[in-house]
Design an enzyme around this catalytic site. Structure first.
Site, PDB file in Angstrom:
ATOM      1  N   GLY A   1      -2.387  37.669 -80.277  1.00 54.09           N
ATOM      2  CA  GLY A   1      -0.937  38.409 -80.550  1.00 54.09           C
ATOM      3  C   GLY A   1      -0.683  38.643 -81.908  1.00 54.09           C
ATOM      4  CB  ALA A   2       0.923  37.960 -84.239  1.00 52.86           C
ATOM      5  CG  MET A   3      -3.711  35.693 -88.505  1.00 48.62           C
ATOM      6  SD  MET A   3      -4.039  33.746 -87.860  1.00 48.62           S
ATOM      7  CE  MET A   3      -3.945  33.119 -89.420  1.00 48.62           C
TER       8      MET A   3
ATOM      9  CG  HIS B   1       4.467  31.744 -83.419  1.00 49.47           C
ATOM     10  ND1 HIS B   1       4.883  30.359 -82.811  1.00 49.47           N
ATOM     11  CD2 HIS B   1       3.386  31.671 -84.060  1.00 49.47           C
ATOM     12  CE1 HIS B   1       3.606  29.785 -83.002  1.00 49.47           C
ATOM     13  NE2 HIS B   1       2.615  30.437 -83.517  1.00 49.47           N
ATOM     14  CD  GLU B   2       1.909  34.635 -85.636  1.00 47.30           C
ATOM     15  OE1 GLU B   2       1.578  33.877 -86.432  1.00 47.30           O
ATOM     16  OE2 GLU B   2       1.706  34.720 -84.443  1.00 47.30           O
TER      17      GLU B   2
HETATM   18  N1  BES Z   1      -2.419  31.371 -85.636  1.00 44.48           N
HETATM   19  C1  BES Z   1      -2.321  31.952 -84.488  1.00 44.48           C
HETATM   20  C2  BES Z   1      -3.103  33.373 -84.264  1.00 44.48           C
HETATM   21  C3  BES Z   1      -4.560  32.735 -83.803  1.00 44.48           C
HETATM   22  C4  BES Z   1      -5.025  32.084 -82.621  1.00 44.48           C
HETATM   23  C5  BES Z   1      -5.730  33.151 -84.940  1.00 44.48           C
HETATM   24  C6  BES Z   1      -6.471  31.834 -82.628  1.00 44.48           C
HETATM   25  C7  BES Z   1      -6.786  32.631 -84.535  1.00 44.48           C
HETATM   26  C8  BES Z   1      -7.341  32.123 -83.398  1.00 44.48           C
HETATM   27  C9  BES Z   1      -0.843  32.567 -84.474  1.00 44.48           C
HETATM   28  O1  BES Z   1       0.173  31.937 -85.174  1.00 44.48           O
HETATM   29  C10 BES Z   1      -0.411  32.301 -82.984  1.00 44.48           C
HETATM   30  O2  BES Z   1      -0.373  31.299 -82.563  1.00 44.48           O
HETATM   31  N2  BES Z   1      -0.363  33.455 -82.310  1.00 44.48           N
HETATM   32  C11 BES Z   1       0.041  33.718 -80.852  1.00 44.48           C
HETATM   33  C12 BES Z   1       1.434  34.028 -80.566  1.00 44.48           C
HETATM   34  C13 BES Z   1       2.338  32.886 -80.652  1.00 44.48           C
HETATM   35  C14 BES Z   1       3.720  33.355 -80.733  1.00 44.48           C
HETATM   36  C15 BES Z   1       2.131  31.786 -79.925  1.00 44.48           C
HETATM   37  C16 BES Z   1      -0.780  34.639 -80.385  1.00 44.48           C
HETATM   38  O3  BES Z   1      -1.601  35.122 -81.048  1.00 44.48           O
HETATM   39  O4  BES Z   1      -1.227  34.573 -78.996  1.00 44.48           O
HETATM   40 ZN    ZN Z   2       0.773  30.119 -84.492  1.00 48.66          ZN
END
Ligand code: BES
Ligand code: ZN
Length: 881
Positions: free
Chosen positions: A268-270, A304-305
């Site tokens: 979703g995002a980073m 969240h991010e």
């Molecule tokens: N740090 C993660 C993104 C990520 C996930 C990078 C797995 C590499 C591997 C980010 O903070 C995250 O948790 N994103 C979620 C959305 C969040 C609102 C739960 C996502 O990408 O689904």
């Molecule tokens: Zn996260």
């Protein structure tokens, strides 16, 4: 090449890094197929390490040009290169500098980890282990360094150049044929938080003044032409920044905060430091293109991010086993943000739905693992509902145990002690103990023990002593590799409701008044006695789902009706409606299975009618009451011998009955809240649309000609995507010419919008009709579909496999075979996405024998395929074991 199960990484094998990196200076010359990366590392042996002679740097898919130590070229014979690493024996035992030049090919990178291109934009994804695909490095979260990044590119191809931290310098080179930008991040960080972007992007700018008076430049970069779809994300960002100051006292710590939206993104995002990268579906929104659900998701993911800046970035994880330290905590924080911005009860209902839909089945199946896992083969497979959602529940339970203020005190201590460090779960929990003088020893078991506990409760009332006794028994079902379980410490929030519908003041024997209603359950079996209970009460248990457990309590239909009408805890009132719906559905499933048609569900429908008619309740909440359990919910409850076809039919039957019984109420709701002409995405307006659409769904289920007309009109007159897509899904599900017309109309209108068109793919993928599989297959060849674009894969294949239980679980096994074929094709270039898709098979063992056999056959074919990724092997073998 045969698939061998790769060796797992274990928590107990953790060792500190052999070397430390103080600074990293990167110089990246961007080019679509030949990007050159120069890296200069200032390093030193780690005094805490046992052995510091040999330096082994992680690296994958890199072409190595040169290595220098303290400026001197290292001859090729003096180092070793293996597919996963660069090994340098005999390193200096004092500070040294290490220069490495490598080359990578962004255009060829379809795994979308490391440096790649998305619709022409250069971007990076380094978590968890993508940095090693950019340069050789100690790619582990406990190596923290300060980064300076110089990016150079063709100004036509990449006019915008971004990296972490603050901008330092920019200029041109080669007589204007190249340009460059230098970024400097003053905060030490692990390499998974590194990011770089280059491309033709348009910024939408704003500013934020922090509590201490610093001006922060906020920028969201999007594809040119999409600037008018960023307002909501920008607004959500500012509200998040304010909220973190107010609720946790946390301020932003750089001069700029940049967000870039890209189309091709595995997740979703980073949260990259100062440069968040987002899947564009979680940034771009306008009333015409985005649903309320998307607006809500944008708000919570932006938050969240942003919240990771403190929980994840300023304090990071010692190793990937501690992932819940940042993810569980940050999910808890974003849930709290949404609860404060919207309706707390409705937010809690949504979060609990999410937990039960994704985490409970994970915990009950072959992929069960503790919130802090003990081993993994591929870390990307551990970004799970358990780490995220159950991880968030553990934070919530700590808050329930120590109280809101105690929780804040623990968080304050956590930042005081560990800012700038890579921490562990152990250190985190210790902060709450030390700040509150309490003992969380038994509570820690939650982090190391998998499985959802069952709480079997029974209440008895004694008319002579006027006391009530609540007996609570913890049942801990075994999970793979963990037979015996330890009792847990659970906060159990309760209420006792007297016959007149009032909460009885709780007076716990041996403890006195219980103002917050929270009981601390710690033993396998325990009895709590309440004094001064004048009449037989109805218990309201596990209020707000105060612990992630399954509640077992013997309540009659009448008790549920009573709770649905009277419970002062609105969450539990909804829970009563849900439980009543579920038991009714299970009875219908059972009756139909044994050939009876006698069970109708009238009792439930009547009870629901009474509570939904109450317009003193907020619209979003009433909409939740009207949402019957999904087919997946019912399957999960049945757990064994699941027949998705029977479930589908039982649910359709109840939907129809509810539509008929509540007809007048529903028509009133539908008429009263007509489509506003001015769209606003706020929670109250969204709640009104949700209620109206929920009414429409139930009215449509009656199947009368007038209902069909209403639905068509709803589609045709919709002035926003929430209403349009809701109607489109209902039309597509019904099939026939109306479905064809609506899908055709939607396609003609949105075919040039790569985001909105995903809704068209979803609508077709989740239609329960027998022709869906054939349709979905054909759509994989559609010019707007691309197997290399994760959003497309999720929209078409992902929603078919996870949101269309009836057709995915076709008795002929066609759905399984299709999914396996697609997983195999995707696994060749994007293992992370392939492995996720495989997760839709996780509950195959609970199916009835015929489908179980077909699912097993498809999975067995998959594991026999050659060259399967580590990601897919790990999931497939666990699922089959
Ligand atoms: N740090 C993660 C993104 C990520 C996930 C990078 C797995 C590499 C591997 C980010 O903070 C995250 O948790 N994103 C979620 C959305 C969040 C609102 C739960 C996502 O990408 O689904
Ligand atoms: Zn996260």
């Amino acid at each position: 090449m045969k698939n061998e199960t790769p060796r797992p990484i274990r928590l107990k094998d953790y060792k500190p890094p052999s070397f430390l990196v103080d600074t990293v200076a990167l110089d990246v010359a961007l080019d679509p197929a030949h990007t050159r990366v120069k890296s200069r590392l200032k390093m030193r042996p780690n005094p805490a390490a046992a052995e510091t002679g040999k330096l082994q740097l992680d690296g994958e898919n890199l072409e190595l040009e040169e290595v220098r130590i303290n400026g001197t070229v290292v001859p090729r014979s003096s180092y070793e290169v293996i597919p996963s690493a660069l090994i340098l024996p005999g390193m200096p035992q004092e500070r040294f500098s290490l220069d490495i030049v490598t080359h990578v090919n962004p255009d060829a990178n379809k795994a979308l980890q490391g440096l790649y291109r998305s619709r022409g934009i250069f971007c990076t994804q380094c978590e968890a282990q993508g940095f090693r695909r950019i340069t050789y490095f100690l790619d582990r979260p406990d190596v923290l360094a300060k980064y300076t990044t110089r990016i150079e590119a063709d100004p036509e191809l990449a006019p915008v150049l971004l990296s972490n931290g603050n901008p330092l310098e920019r200029g041109t080179a080669e007589r204007g044929k190249r340009h460059y930008a230098v970024w400097k991040d003053p905060h030490p960080k692990p390499c998974y938080l590194f990011a770089l972007v280059g491309g033709n992007l348009s910024p939408v700018a704003s500013t934020f003044r922090t509590r201490s008076g610093r001006e922060v430049d906020l920028r969201i970069y999007v594809e040119p032409g999409k600037e008018d779809r960023c307002a909501w994300a920008m607004d959500a960002l500012k509200r998040s920044m304010r909220w973190d100051e107010e609720r946790f006292g946390l301020e932003y710590d750089l001069d700029v905060f940049n967000i870039v939206a890209v189309s091709d993104f595995n997740m979703g995002a980073m949260e990259n430091k100062g440069l968040n990268i987002f899947n564009d579906r979680l940034i771009l929104a306008s009333p015409a293109t985005a649903t309320d659900a998307i607006y809500e998701a944008i708000e919570s993911v932006v938050a969240h991010e942003y919240f990771h800046n403190w929980t994840g970035n300023r304090i990071t994880c010692r190793d990937w086993f501690q992932l819940c330290l940042k993810e569980g905590l940050t999910v808890f924080r974003d849930q709290e943000f949404s609860a404060d911005e919207r309706s707390r009860t409705v937010q809690r209902i949504a979060d609990v739905r999410q937990l039960r839909t994704h985490q409970f089945p994970e915990d009950a199946g072959p992929l069960a693992h503790p919130v802090r896992p003990e081993s993994y083969i591929e870390i990307n497979n551990f970004y799970t509902a358990t780490v995220y959602e159950k991880g968030a529940e553990l934070c919530r339970m700590i808050e329930t145990i120590v109280g809101r203020e105690g929780f804040r005190a623990g968080m304050d201590l956590y930042f005081e002690r560990h800012d700038g460090e890579a921490a562990t779960v152990e250190q985190f929990v210790k902060c709450f103990e030390d700040a509150n003088g309490c003992d969380l020893k038994q509570f820690r078991t939650w982090y190391s023990q998998a499985g959802t506990p069952e709480l079997a409760c029974a209440l008895s009332w004694d008319s002579e002593t006027k006391s009530a006794a609540l007996t609570v028994e913890q049942v801990l079902p075994p999970t793979p590799g963990e037979e015996a379980k330890h009792p847990l410490h659970l906060p159990l929030k309760v209420g006792l409701i007297s016959g007149n519908g009032q909460d009885i003041e709780l007076n716990l024997k041996g403890a006195g008044p219980l103002a917050d209603g929270v009981l601390n359950v710690t033993k396998p079996r325990q009895t709590f006695t309440f004094l001064d209970v004048p009449s037989r009460p109805v218990p309201s248990l596990l209020r707000g789902l105060s612990a992630p457990a399954r509640l077992k309590v013997d309540l009659s239909d009448g008790d549920l009706e009573f709770l649905l009408a009277n419970d002062s805890d609105l969450f539990n009132r909804w829970q009563a409606a849900n439980d009543y719906a579920m038991r009714t559905l299970l009875r219908i499933v059972e009756a139909r299975r044994s050939g009876k048609r006698s069970v109708r569900g009238t009792g439930f429908a009547n009870a629901l009618a009474a509570s939904v008619a109450n317009d003193g309740l907020e619209a979003a909440y009433r909409a939740e009451l009207l949402r019957l359990p999904t087919e997946l919910d019912i399957a999960r409850e049945l757990a064994r011998d699941v027949d998705p076809e029977g479930i589908f039919r039982a649910r359709r039957q109840l939907l129809k009955l509810v539509g008929e019984t509540l007809g007048d109420v529903l028509e009133d709701i539908y008429q009263a809240d007509g489509d506003d002409d001015r769209f606003s995405p706020d929670a109250t307006s969204a709640g009104r649309r949700a209620l109206r659409n929920a009414a429409l769904t139930l009215l449509t289920a009656r199947g009368r000609p007038a209902d069909k007309e209403r639905l068509l009109r709803h589609y045709q007159s919709a002035t926003n995507m929430t209403d349009a897509s809701h109607a489109l899904f209902l039309l597509a599900a019904a099939g026939g010419t109306d479905a064809g017309d609506a899908l055709g109309d939607f396609y003609a209108r949105w075919k040039d919008d790569h985001l909105v068109i995903d809704t068209w793919f979803v609508a077709q993928a989740i239609a329960p009709s027998a022709t869906t599989l054939q349709r979905v297959r054909a759509l994989t060849k559609h010019p707007l579909f691309a197997l290399t674009a994760p959003n497309k894969v999720r929209a078409l294949i992902g929603s078919f496999a996870s949101m269309n239980p009836r057709q995915f679980n076709r008795p002929d096994g066609g759905g399984y075979n299709f999914a396996v074929e697609q997983v195999l094709a995707i696994d060749k270039f994007n293992p992370q996405v392939a492995a996720r898709l495989l997760g839709s098979f996780r509950s195959w063992r609970g199916l009835e024998p015929g489908r179980r056999k077909e699912a097993k056959r498809a999975l067995s074919r998959l594991v026999k395929a050659e060259g399967l990724s580590r990601d897919a092997i790990e999931i497939a073998t666990k699922i089959l074991e």
